[in-house]
Design an enzyme around this catalytic site. Structure first.
Site, PDB file in Angstrom:
ATOM      1  N   GLY B   8       0.767  -1.199  -0.179  1.00 44.01           N
ATOM      2  CA  GLY B   8       0.150  -0.023  -0.194  1.00 44.01           C
ATOM      3  C   GLY B   8       0.900   1.338  -0.140  1.00 44.01           C
ATOM      4  O   GLY B   8       0.540   2.247   0.714  1.00 44.01           O
ATOM      5  N   ARG B  11       0.242   5.623  -2.080  1.00 47.73           N
ATOM      6  CA  ARG B  11      -0.369   6.814  -1.369  1.00 47.73           C
ATOM      7  C   ARG B  11      -0.385   6.791   0.130  1.00 47.73           C
ATOM      8  O   ARG B  11       0.031   6.187   0.862  1.00 47.73           O
ATOM      9  CB  ARG B  11      -1.503   7.036  -2.193  1.00 47.73           C
ATOM     10  N   ASN B  82       1.515  -2.453   5.349  1.00 48.97           N
ATOM     11  CA  ASN B  82       0.636  -1.151   5.663  1.00 48.97           C
ATOM     12  C   ASN B  82      -0.548  -1.147   5.001  1.00 48.97           C
ATOM     13  O   ASN B  82      -1.410  -0.664   5.424  1.00 48.97           O
ATOM     14  CB  ASN B  82       1.678   0.008   4.995  1.00 48.97           C
ATOM     15  N   SER B 134      -3.269   0.486  14.376  1.00 49.65           N
ATOM     16  CA  SER B 134      -4.061   1.639  14.696  1.00 49.65           C
ATOM     17  C   SER B 134      -4.449   1.712  15.962  1.00 49.65           C
ATOM     18  O   SER B 134      -4.480   0.670  16.656  1.00 49.65           O
ATOM     19  CB  SER B 134      -5.269   1.762  13.702  1.00 49.65           C
ATOM     20  N   TYR B 147     -12.691  -3.082  11.349  1.00 49.01           N
ATOM     21  CA  TYR B 147     -11.557  -2.491  10.971  1.00 49.01           C
ATOM     22  C   TYR B 147     -10.590  -2.617  12.387  1.00 49.01           C
ATOM     23  O   TYR B 147      -9.579  -3.054  12.376  1.00 49.01           O
ATOM     24  CB  TYR B 147     -11.601  -0.932  10.355  1.00 49.01           C
ATOM     25  N   LYS B 151      -7.023  -4.726  13.266  1.00 45.86           N
ATOM     26  CA  LYS B 151      -5.885  -3.880  13.958  1.00 45.86           C
ATOM     27  C   LYS B 151      -5.411  -4.625  15.195  1.00 45.86           C
ATOM     28  O   LYS B 151      -4.199  -4.630  15.584  1.00 45.86           O
ATOM     29  CB  LYS B 151      -6.110  -2.472  13.976  1.00 45.86           C
TER      30      LYS B 151
END
Lengths: 85, 239
Positions: B8, B11, B82, B134, B147, B151
């Protein structure tokens, strides 16, 4: 190079890399892998080196999980896969 | 020159990490579904960075992709997991296919990629695995249940794997960013973001460069005694 002799050579290399010693007289078909002196991380190194040298990992290609128990079974898996090339 | 791979990396945070690592002299392999204009521009002016197209949702091809990377670039020194999907939505109405996809891209894919790219590190008896987690993995956030689960999973993965491969000279760590202004957090309403800023001890949001700096440190020799931990970079939000 014969698959068996390559495995023997890399087995020694993996023993050295994982600071282990062979715990049997010598590796024979009947040798139980768990008693060979190579620990699980050492086996990971052996499989990784074999993949580097042979270009394949027979365990990844299998549909079902297979965990050989003896050195003979381990060699046979590589020999069978090698004969298909 | 040590090769490191950043998933990833085209960007947002991934690109900031790629740039930071290239500036430190690593040979950086940027992986993404497609190259972004920003990334293309940077690659054109950077000698020690290259792009490899791959979609991590295609988990069946990860082994083959890893083999290709090793053949082309040699034994890898570092891996930065990532790439992640930041899909948000109320769990009760989130479609099952979306739940599966987030689990696959955020957990299964990095685990499989690590499985295969760890091998050259094991042979070399040195390496770095850095998982981008995260703060949501430990604090939670409404609309980010799936999500957040992924994490937290990455943090658990970090801890066990660090114990498994430490003896082989490989460190495994997580970096947990707080809220950053990236494409992923675009959906956060203005007021929500303002309140996060107000509440953080430093009165602002962490920037992608702050997180990239932490990744760069963990990749370095200076961090050789740090493994199995979660480094939080969040301007103090979770203090």
């Amino acid at each position: 190079m014969q698959v068996r002799s390559l495995i023997l050579e890399l087995f020694d290399e993996a023993l050295e890399a994982s600071d282990s010693k062979l715990e049997c007289e010598k590796l024979e078909d009947e040798t139980v892998l768990l008693n060979s002196g190579l620990d699980s991380l050492g086996f990971a190194i052996l499989v990784a080196r074999l993949e580097e040298e042979l270009g394949f990992d027979p365990f990844v290609e299998m549909e079902e999980a297979v965990y050989p128990t003896t050195f003979g079974e381990f060699v046979a898996i590589y020999e069978n896969r090698s004969s298909k090339d | 020159m040590s090769s490191v791979l950043v998933t990833g990396g085209t960007r947002g945070l991934g690109l900031a990490i790629s740039k930071r690592l290239a500036a430190s002299g690593y040979n950086v392999i940027v992986v993404g579904r497609k190259c972004s204009p920003d990334c293309e521009k940077w690659l054109a002016e950077t000698e020690n960075a290259s792009f490899e197209a791959f979609d991590l949702a295609d988990t069946k091809s990860i082994h083959e992709f890893s083999q290709r990377i090793t053949r082309k670039y040699g034994r890898l020194y570092g891996l930065v997991n990532n790439a992640a999907l930041g899909l948000d939505g109320v769990l009760a109405t989130m479609h099952e296919t979306d739940i599966s996809k987030v689990l696959r891209v955020n957990v299964e894919a990095p685990i499989l990629l690590t499985k295969y790219l760890l091998r050259p590190m094991l042979i070399n008896r040195k390496g770095r695995v850095i998982n981008i987690s995260s703060i949501i993995g430990s604090t939670g956030f409404k609309g980010l249940a799936v999500y957040g689960a992924t994490k937290a999973a990455m943090n658990g993965f970090t801890k066990s794997l660090s114990r498994e491969v430490g003896k082989a000279g490989i460190t495994v760590n997580s970096v947990a960013p707080g809220y950053m202004a990236t494409d992923m957090t675009e959906g956060l309403e203005g007021e929500k973001l303002q309140s996060i800023k107000r509440r953080s001890p430093l009165g602002q949001l962490a920037h992608v460069d702050d997180v990239a700096g932490m990744v760069n440190y963990l990749m370095s020799d200076e961090a050789k005694m740090i493994t199995g931990t979660v480094m939080t970079v969040d301007a103090g939000s979770t203090a």
